[in-house]
Design a protein around this motif. Structure first.
Motif, PDB file in Angstrom:
ATOM      1  N   THR A   4      -5.381 -14.982  12.799  1.00  0.00           N
ATOM      2  CA  THR A   4      -6.551 -14.421  12.130  1.00  0.00           C
ATOM      3  C   THR A   4      -7.143 -13.258  12.911  1.00  0.00           C
ATOM      4  O   THR A   4      -7.936 -12.504  12.369  1.00  0.00           O
ATOM      5  CB  THR A   4      -7.623 -15.498  11.938  1.00  0.00           C
ATOM      6  N   MET A   5      -6.798 -13.123  14.165  1.00  0.00           N
ATOM      7  CA  MET A   5      -7.281 -11.991  14.954  1.00  0.00           C
ATOM      8  C   MET A   5      -6.565 -10.731  14.495  1.00  0.00           C
ATOM      9  O   MET A   5      -5.367 -10.759  14.202  1.00  0.00           O
ATOM     10  CB  MET A   5      -7.037 -12.228  16.444  1.00  0.00           C
ATOM     11  N   PRO A   6      -7.275  -9.600  14.440  1.00  0.00           N
ATOM     12  CA  PRO A   6      -6.620  -8.382  13.959  1.00  0.00           C
ATOM     13  C   PRO A   6      -5.814  -7.693  15.045  1.00  0.00           C
ATOM     14  O   PRO A   6      -6.061  -7.877  16.243  1.00  0.00           O
ATOM     15  CB  PRO A   6      -7.800  -7.507  13.542  1.00  0.00           C
ATOM     16  N   LEU A   7      -4.868  -6.921  14.617  1.00  0.00           N
ATOM     17  CA  LEU A   7      -4.235  -5.929  15.474  1.00  0.00           C
ATOM     18  C   LEU A   7      -5.076  -4.672  15.333  1.00  0.00           C
ATOM     19  O   LEU A   7      -5.417  -4.269  14.220  1.00  0.00           O
ATOM     20  CB  LEU A   7      -2.799  -5.668  15.006  1.00  0.00           C
ATOM     21  N   VAL A   8      -5.460  -4.061  16.433  1.00  0.00           N
ATOM     22  CA  VAL A   8      -6.345  -2.892  16.410  1.00  0.00           C
ATOM     23  C   VAL A   8      -5.560  -1.660  16.830  1.00  0.00           C
ATOM     24  O   VAL A   8      -4.890  -1.666  17.867  1.00  0.00           O
ATOM     25  CB  VAL A   8      -7.560  -3.085  17.341  1.00  0.00           C
ATOM     26  N   VAL A   9      -5.646  -0.599  16.027  1.00  0.00           N
ATOM     27  CA  VAL A   9      -4.965   0.646  16.353  1.00  0.00           C
ATOM     28  C   VAL A   9      -5.988   1.769  16.446  1.00  0.00           C
ATOM     29  O   VAL A   9      -6.870   1.906  15.598  1.00  0.00           O
ATOM     30  CB  VAL A   9      -3.860   0.986  15.319  1.00  0.00           C
ATOM     31  N   MET A  33      -1.209 -10.377   9.870  1.00  0.00           N
ATOM     32  CA  MET A  33      -2.577 -10.273  10.350  1.00  0.00           C
ATOM     33  C   MET A  33      -3.196  -8.958   9.883  1.00  0.00           C
ATOM     34  O   MET A  33      -2.472  -8.021   9.524  1.00  0.00           O
ATOM     35  CB  MET A  33      -2.630 -10.364  11.885  1.00  0.00           C
ATOM     36  N   PRO A  34      -4.522  -8.863   9.870  1.00  0.00           N
ATOM     37  CA  PRO A  34      -5.160  -7.600   9.484  1.00  0.00           C
ATOM     38  C   PRO A  34      -4.856  -6.504  10.493  1.00  0.00           C
ATOM     39  O   PRO A  34      -4.619  -6.768  11.679  1.00  0.00           O
ATOM     40  CB  PRO A  34      -6.659  -7.933   9.482  1.00  0.00           C
ATOM     41  N   THR A  52      -9.465   7.577   6.441  1.00  0.00           N
ATOM     42  CA  THR A  52      -8.783   7.635   5.145  1.00  0.00           C
ATOM     43  C   THR A  52      -7.300   7.940   5.307  1.00  0.00           C
ATOM     44  O   THR A  52      -6.441   7.299   4.693  1.00  0.00           O
ATOM     45  CB  THR A  52      -9.440   8.697   4.250  1.00  0.00           C
ATOM     46  N   ALA A  53      -6.990   8.930   6.162  1.00  0.00           N
ATOM     47  CA  ALA A  53      -5.588   9.291   6.384  1.00  0.00           C
ATOM     48  C   ALA A  53      -4.804   8.131   6.982  1.00  0.00           C
ATOM     49  O   ALA A  53      -3.664   7.846   6.581  1.00  0.00           O
ATOM     50  CB  ALA A  53      -5.499  10.513   7.291  1.00  0.00           C
ATOM     51  N   ALA A  54      -5.423   7.416   7.930  1.00  0.00           N
ATOM     52  CA  ALA A  54      -4.746   6.288   8.556  1.00  0.00           C
ATOM     53  C   ALA A  54      -4.550   5.145   7.558  1.00  0.00           C
ATOM     54  O   ALA A  54      -3.499   4.489   7.546  1.00  0.00           O
ATOM     55  CB  ALA A  54      -5.544   5.812   9.764  1.00  0.00           C
ATOM     56  N   SER A  55      -5.543   4.902   6.711  1.00  0.00           N
ATOM     57  CA  SER A  55      -5.427   3.839   5.706  1.00  0.00           C
ATOM     58  C   SER A  55      -4.294   4.130   4.735  1.00  0.00           C
ATOM     59  O   SER A  55      -3.494   3.233   4.397  1.00  0.00           O
ATOM     60  CB  SER A  55      -6.743   3.689   4.941  1.00  0.00           C
ATOM     61  N   GLU A  56      -4.210   5.367   4.271  1.00  0.00           N
ATOM     62  CA  GLU A  56      -3.151   5.732   3.342  1.00  0.00           C
ATOM     63  C   GLU A  56      -1.783   5.581   3.985  1.00  0.00           C
ATOM     64  O   GLU A  56      -0.829   5.090   3.355  1.00  0.00           O
ATOM     65  CB  GLU A  56      -3.368   7.172   2.855  1.00  0.00           C
ATOM     66  N   ARG A  57      -1.680   5.981   5.239  1.00  0.00           N
ATOM     67  CA  ARG A  57      -0.399   5.886   5.948  1.00  0.00           C
ATOM     68  C   ARG A  57       0.003   4.418   6.117  1.00  0.00           C
ATOM     69  O   ARG A  57       1.170   4.052   5.900  1.00  0.00           O
ATOM     70  CB  ARG A  57      -0.534   6.560   7.304  1.00  0.00           C
ATOM     71  N   ALA A  58      -0.964   3.565   6.482  1.00  0.00           N
ATOM     72  CA  ALA A  58      -0.655   2.154   6.688  1.00  0.00           C
ATOM     73  C   ALA A  58      -0.220   1.499   5.384  1.00  0.00           C
ATOM     74  O   ALA A  58       0.711   0.672   5.375  1.00  0.00           O
ATOM     75  CB  ALA A  58      -1.868   1.432   7.266  1.00  0.00           C
ATOM     76  N   ARG A  59      -0.854   1.840   4.274  1.00  0.00           N
ATOM     77  CA  ARG A  59      -0.491   1.244   2.984  1.00  0.00           C
ATOM     78  C   ARG A  59       0.886   1.711   2.521  1.00  0.00           C
ATOM     79  O   ARG A  59       1.592   0.977   1.831  1.00  0.00           O
ATOM     80  CB  ARG A  59      -1.554   1.586   1.941  1.00  0.00           C
ATOM     81  N   ASP A  60       1.260   2.930   2.894  1.00  0.00           N
ATOM     82  CA  ASP A  60       2.600   3.398   2.565  1.00  0.00           C
ATOM     83  C   ASP A  60       3.666   2.567   3.279  1.00  0.00           C
ATOM     84  O   ASP A  60       4.759   2.345   2.757  1.00  0.00           O
ATOM     85  CB  ASP A  60       2.768   4.872   2.950  1.00  0.00           C
ATOM     86  N   VAL A  61       3.344   2.134   4.505  1.00  0.00           N
ATOM     87  CA  VAL A  61       4.298   1.363   5.300  1.00  0.00           C
ATOM     88  C   VAL A  61       4.309  -0.100   4.894  1.00  0.00           C
ATOM     89  O   VAL A  61       5.376  -0.737   4.810  1.00  0.00           O
ATOM     90  CB  VAL A  61       3.963   1.501   6.805  1.00  0.00           C
ATOM     91  N   ALA A  62       3.133  -0.669   4.659  1.00  0.00           N
ATOM     92  CA  ALA A  62       3.023  -2.100   4.358  1.00  0.00           C
ATOM     93  C   ALA A  62       1.969  -2.304   3.273  1.00  0.00           C
ATOM     94  O   ALA A  62       0.787  -2.441   3.572  1.00  0.00           O
ATOM     95  CB  ALA A  62       2.665  -2.890   5.616  1.00  0.00           C
ATOM     96  N   GLY A  64      -0.444  -3.927   0.659  1.00  0.00           N
ATOM     97  CA  GLY A  64      -1.149  -5.201   0.663  1.00  0.00           C
ATOM     98  C   GLY A  64      -1.733  -5.584   2.008  1.00  0.00           C
ATOM     99  O   GLY A  64      -2.365  -6.640   2.134  1.00  0.00           O
ATOM    100  N   LEU A  65      -1.560  -4.738   3.026  1.00  0.00           N
ATOM    101  CA  LEU A  65      -2.099  -5.021   4.349  1.00  0.00           C
ATOM    102  C   LEU A  65      -3.631  -4.958   4.313  1.00  0.00           C
ATOM    103  O   LEU A  65      -4.207  -4.067   3.697  1.00  0.00           O
ATOM    104  CB  LEU A  65      -1.564  -3.983   5.335  1.00  0.00           C
ATOM    105  N   ARG A  66      -4.274  -5.933   4.937  1.00  0.00           N
ATOM    106  CA  ARG A  66      -5.734  -5.874   5.057  1.00  0.00           C
ATOM    107  C   ARG A  66      -6.086  -4.824   6.101  1.00  0.00           C
ATOM    108  O   ARG A  66      -5.579  -4.861   7.225  1.00  0.00           O
ATOM    109  CB  ARG A  66      -6.293  -7.232   5.449  1.00  0.00           C
TER     110      ARG A  66
END
Length: 275
Positions: A4-9, A33-34, A52-62, A64-66
């Motif tokens: 339940t702990m997030p990975l932080v980038v 994990m989120p 916003t740019a990071a969110s879009e990039r993360a969703r392209d890779v995975a 449904g990721l929280r």
């Protein structure tokens, strides 16, 4: 290491930062994990573009990721190490926005790796080293209990990736040791008590029982770890190492070996603090 702990980038809007987000998104998806996006912003600075740019990039890779996000009003090192108090791990790039091109590792990444109280991954190396091509993780094993936590994280990483874990122990004979010490000498006694292969056996025994399906080839190398570990990681997706003693003092206390690895390793490096 609760899921339940997030990975932080850490994100800053730069292209290298977005490459780091790619790696972190794949890692978060593997661990289910989120992925928390952290962007340190000065007062009055608009951080929405970078997030916003990071969110879009993360969703392209995975998909449904929280993707919770945070914009702490602090310098990048303090912000990220603060996030580390409640994170599975912190992920930073080898270089960030505004770093001098001559630096092999950005000052933020180096400082975070030295100070965080959770594992820190510095994402470096070529694309093939960042995308899981090799199906191998390498962990550095020290004599004694110093690397126990790093070994535990390495086993977990290999388990979620379903890949091989290579355990490497580098050792050197004591200065002035004879090639064949006479019977009863101190050197012969020490070699009998703690041969290098035994170091690996002792450290790996517990985790190997918990991860019984793990494939764990072992490598004992006579020579310095700062050479042995990068060589072993030449065909690896991740190198896991112990952070070393910090003695409760602020500053860059990673030690010579980890400085070399963070600047020159061919793949992402996970630095794990001791319990």
């Amino acid at each position: 290491m609760a899921a339940t702990m997030p990975l932080v980038v850490g994100v800053d809007g730069s292209e290298p930062s977005l490459d780091t987000v790619d790696w972190a998104a794949r890692e978060a998806a593997l661990h289910m994990m989120p992925l928390r996006l952290a962007h340190a912003a000065a007062p009055g600075q608009d951080a929405s573009g970078a997030i916003t740019a990071a969110s879009e990039r993360a969703r392209d890779v995975a998909a449904g990721l929280r993707l919770p996000s945070d914009v702490p009003r602090d310098d990048a090192v303090s912000a990220l190490t603060g996030e580390g108090h409640r994170a599975f791990a912190l992920v930073v790039g080898a270089r960030g926005h505004g770093e001098l091109t001559g630096l092999l590792l950005g000052s933020v990444g180096l400082a975070v790796a030295a100070r965080a109280d959770c594992p820190v991954v510095v994402v470096r190396g070529s694309q093939e080293h960042r995308t899981g091509r090799f199906g191998r993780i390498v962990v550095g094993v020290e004599d004694g209990a110093e690397s126990d936590t790093a070994v535990e994280y390495a086993f977990r990483e290999a388990h979620v990736r379903q890949c091989e874990l290579m355990a490497v122990h580098a050792w050197s004979a004591p200065l002035g040791a004879l090639p064949e010490p006479p019977p009863g000498s101190w050197y012969a006694l020490e070699a009998h008590r703690r041969p290098p292969a035994q170091v690996l056996d002792d450290v790996l025994r517990g985790p190997a029982k918990r991860y019984a399906d793990a494939t764990v080839p072992r490598r004992v190398v006579e020579g310095p770890a700062r050479r042995a570990l990068p060589e072993a990681a030449a065909k690896a997706d991740l190198l896991v190492v112990d952070a070393g003693e910090r003695h409760g003092r602020p500053g860059l206390q990673l030690g010579v070996i980890n400085h070399v690895l963070l600047h020159h390793a061919p793949c992402p490096v996970m630095v794990v603090p001791r319990k």
